[in-house]
Enzyme design. Structure first.
Site, PDB file in Angstrom:
ATOM      1  N   PHE A 134     -10.018  -1.942  -5.224  1.00  0.00           N
ATOM      2  CA  PHE A 134     -10.328  -2.496  -3.909  1.00  0.00           C
ATOM      3  C   PHE A 134      -9.937  -3.966  -3.826  1.00  0.00           C
ATOM      4  O   PHE A 134      -9.489  -4.438  -2.774  1.00  0.00           O
ATOM      5  CB  PHE A 134     -11.820  -2.335  -3.609  1.00  0.00           C
ATOM      6  CG  PHE A 134     -12.178  -2.719  -2.196  1.00  0.00           C
ATOM      7  CD1 PHE A 134     -11.954  -1.843  -1.151  1.00  0.00           C
ATOM      8  CD2 PHE A 134     -12.728  -3.964  -1.916  1.00  0.00           C
ATOM      9  CE1 PHE A 134     -12.270  -2.190   0.148  1.00  0.00           C
ATOM     10  CE2 PHE A 134     -13.056  -4.319  -0.615  1.00  0.00           C
ATOM     11  CZ  PHE A 134     -12.825  -3.433   0.421  1.00  0.00           C
ATOM     12  N   HIS A 170     -21.630   4.796 -25.351  1.00  0.00           N
ATOM     13  CA  HIS A 170     -21.277   4.684 -23.936  1.00  0.00           C
ATOM     14  C   HIS A 170     -22.477   4.543 -23.024  1.00  0.00           C
ATOM     15  O   HIS A 170     -22.437   3.801 -22.045  1.00  0.00           O
ATOM     16  CB  HIS A 170     -20.452   5.893 -23.506  1.00  0.00           C
ATOM     17  CG  HIS A 170     -19.883   5.756 -22.122  1.00  0.00           C
ATOM     18  ND1 HIS A 170     -20.522   6.209 -21.013  1.00  0.00           N
ATOM     19  CD2 HIS A 170     -18.739   5.180 -21.690  1.00  0.00           C
ATOM     20  CE1 HIS A 170     -19.798   5.940 -19.940  1.00  0.00           C
ATOM     21  NE2 HIS A 170     -18.705   5.313 -20.328  1.00  0.00           N
ATOM     22  N   TYR A 187     -13.068  11.237 -21.302  1.00  0.00           N
ATOM     23  CA  TYR A 187     -11.972  11.159 -20.350  1.00  0.00           C
ATOM     24  C   TYR A 187     -11.101  12.394 -20.524  1.00  0.00           C
ATOM     25  O   TYR A 187     -10.233  12.457 -21.383  1.00  0.00           O
ATOM     26  CB  TYR A 187     -11.138   9.897 -20.577  1.00  0.00           C
ATOM     27  CG  TYR A 187     -11.873   8.594 -20.379  1.00  0.00           C
ATOM     28  CD1 TYR A 187     -13.089   8.538 -19.697  1.00  0.00           C
ATOM     29  CD2 TYR A 187     -11.353   7.404 -20.878  1.00  0.00           C
ATOM     30  CE1 TYR A 187     -13.754   7.336 -19.520  1.00  0.00           C
ATOM     31  CE2 TYR A 187     -12.008   6.199 -20.701  1.00  0.00           C
ATOM     32  CZ  TYR A 187     -13.214   6.169 -20.031  1.00  0.00           C
ATOM     33  OH  TYR A 187     -13.871   4.971 -19.863  1.00  0.00           O
ATOM     34  N   ARG A 225     -12.125  -1.186  -8.984  1.00  0.00           N
ATOM     35  CA  ARG A 225     -11.467   0.119  -8.859  1.00  0.00           C
ATOM     36  C   ARG A 225     -10.325   0.106  -7.834  1.00  0.00           C
ATOM     37  O   ARG A 225     -10.096   1.062  -7.114  1.00  0.00           O
ATOM     38  CB  ARG A 225     -12.493   1.206  -8.511  1.00  0.00           C
ATOM     39  CG  ARG A 225     -13.515   1.347  -9.622  1.00  0.00           C
ATOM     40  CD  ARG A 225     -14.562   2.399  -9.336  1.00  0.00           C
ATOM     41  NE  ARG A 225     -15.417   2.487 -10.504  1.00  0.00           N
ATOM     42  CZ  ARG A 225     -16.417   1.640 -10.768  1.00  0.00           C
ATOM     43  NH1 ARG A 225     -16.686   0.673  -9.917  1.00  0.00           N
ATOM     44  NH2 ARG A 225     -17.138   1.756 -11.853  1.00  0.00           N
ATOM     45  N   SER A 267     -13.381  -2.191 -14.880  1.00  0.00           N
ATOM     46  CA  SER A 267     -13.219  -2.222 -13.418  1.00  0.00           C
ATOM     47  C   SER A 267     -13.210  -3.656 -12.882  1.00  0.00           C
ATOM     48  O   SER A 267     -13.898  -3.958 -11.899  1.00  0.00           O
ATOM     49  CB  SER A 267     -14.312  -1.400 -12.729  1.00  0.00           C
ATOM     50  OG  SER A 267     -14.198  -0.036 -13.052  1.00  0.00           O
TER      51      SER A 267
END
Length: 354
Positions: A212, A127, A60, A210, A206
């Site tokens: 929505f 990951h 990140y 995200r 999420s």
């Protein structure tokens, strides 16, 4: 403000807040990096509110999010949190590469520790799975790091059920991180049952789709040009008209229950079991406060079934990620993409965003 209960994550002894905080959006992917002082204030507010399970990753930024958390965790704050980070993506010569070899695992961990300014990482995830290296070899090195006290618990992210079993045979896996929400439910087929059979905790990233499931199609009007969500298949016009029906149904039920759509969507994840910890991300204190309000939303079995009926896997159009950026999709969860040139992707998508 809702009381944040504590849960046992997995069967190896790790205890975390029942809801965590995903820190990705503070530094990358969701538009420009946010002001550091504001994000440190948000992290401290989360901890003081009882949300102590913090999630980051060296990719990140890269690196900037871990550095941010390192600054936030000074002066006695570290002892109050359960800190999770990850390894597995290496950048070289303009390409990104998934790495799981022992040399890289160890080097990555040393870098994580240094940037975070800590002596030990509570939960350390691989990951993505490096298909060139047997998972037994990667977990063998992680086991050594546990024995050395550099990490406390081992996790996997975006791994197949078969890989989880093989890894768990080498050293107990404490948690598997995966995308799980009302509109990302393919993990329910075999990955969730495998985790439960083995006593592995589930960390849902999420959980609001995200954003929505919080805002619906109007979310797109609020995104900056740097926001990688603009490139996601589910947000494209050919899919959005269909997918908005899911949000509309969630919104209708939320209105009936007197909560927000995001609280209802998060409550659904919480009702999946006490072995599940969603980690919604945010950069605003007011959104954070709203998110933890989900812990007070109760669903009857009938309401849960209603939600699942109009948010089934078959009712969602579009994959989770764009072609080329998609490391593990609904169809290819057992495979990994290596060496994709960064120049072939939008710059905001140059790393896997969880």
């Amino acid at each position: 403000m809702a009381q944040v209960r504590r849960i046992k994550l997995g069967s190896q002894g790790l205890e975390v807040s029942a809801q965590g905080l995903g820190c990705l959006g503070m530094s990358v992917f969701y538009g420009p990096p946010k002001p550091e002082s504001d994000m440190i204030s948000l992290i401290h507010h989360a901890i003081n509110s009882g949300v102590t399970f913090l999630d980051t990753f060296d990719a990140y930024g890269p690196f900037t999010n871990e550095i941010l958390l390192g600054k936030a965790l000074k002066d006695g704050v570290r002892e109050k949190v359960e800190l999770a980070t990850k390894f597995g993506l290496r950048y070289s010569d303009g390409k990104r590469e998934i790495r799981g070899d022992p040399q890289y695992v160890r080097a990555a961990c040393e870098g994580n520790l240094k940037r975070l300014g800590v002596d030990s990482i509570d939960l350390y995830y691989q990951h993505q799975i490096d298909t060139r290296v047997p998972i037994e070899v990667t977990v063998g090195e992680l086991k050594k790091l546990v024995e050395e006290g550099k990490i406390k618990y081992i996790g996997l992210s975006e791994a197949s059920a078969a890989t989880i079993r093989r890894a768990h045979a080498v050293h107990p896996i404490t948690a598997v991180q995966l995308e799980w929400s009302l509109w990302s439910r393919d993990v329910e087929e075999d990955i969730i049952p495998t985790c439960r059979e083995l006593g592995i905790g589930i960390v849902a990233y999420s959980p609001l789709g995200r954003g929505f499931l919080s805002s619906g199609p109007k979310l797109l009007d609020e995104l900056t040009k740097e926001d990688y969500r603009k490139h996601l298949p589910r947000f494209q016009p050919e899919n959005l008209e269909h997918n908005k029906k899911i949000f509309e149904r969630v919104n209708e039920m939320a209105a009936r229950k007197g909560c927000t759509p995001s609280q209802l969507a998060l409550a659904w994840v919480h009702h999946e079991g006490n072995d599940v910890c969603p980690i919604p991300g945010t950069t605003k204190i007011e959104n954070f406060n709203q998110n933890i309000g989900a812990l007070s939303v109760k669903l009857t079995p009938e309401e849960k079934a209603e939600l699942e009926a109009f948010a089934s896997m078959d009712n969602v159009k579009g994959d989770r990620y764009a072609t080329g950026f998609l490391l593990i999709s609904r169809q290819t969860r057992r495979h990994s993409l290596r060496g994709k040139p960064l120049k072939d992707m939008p710059s905001a998508m140059s790393s896997f965003a969880s």
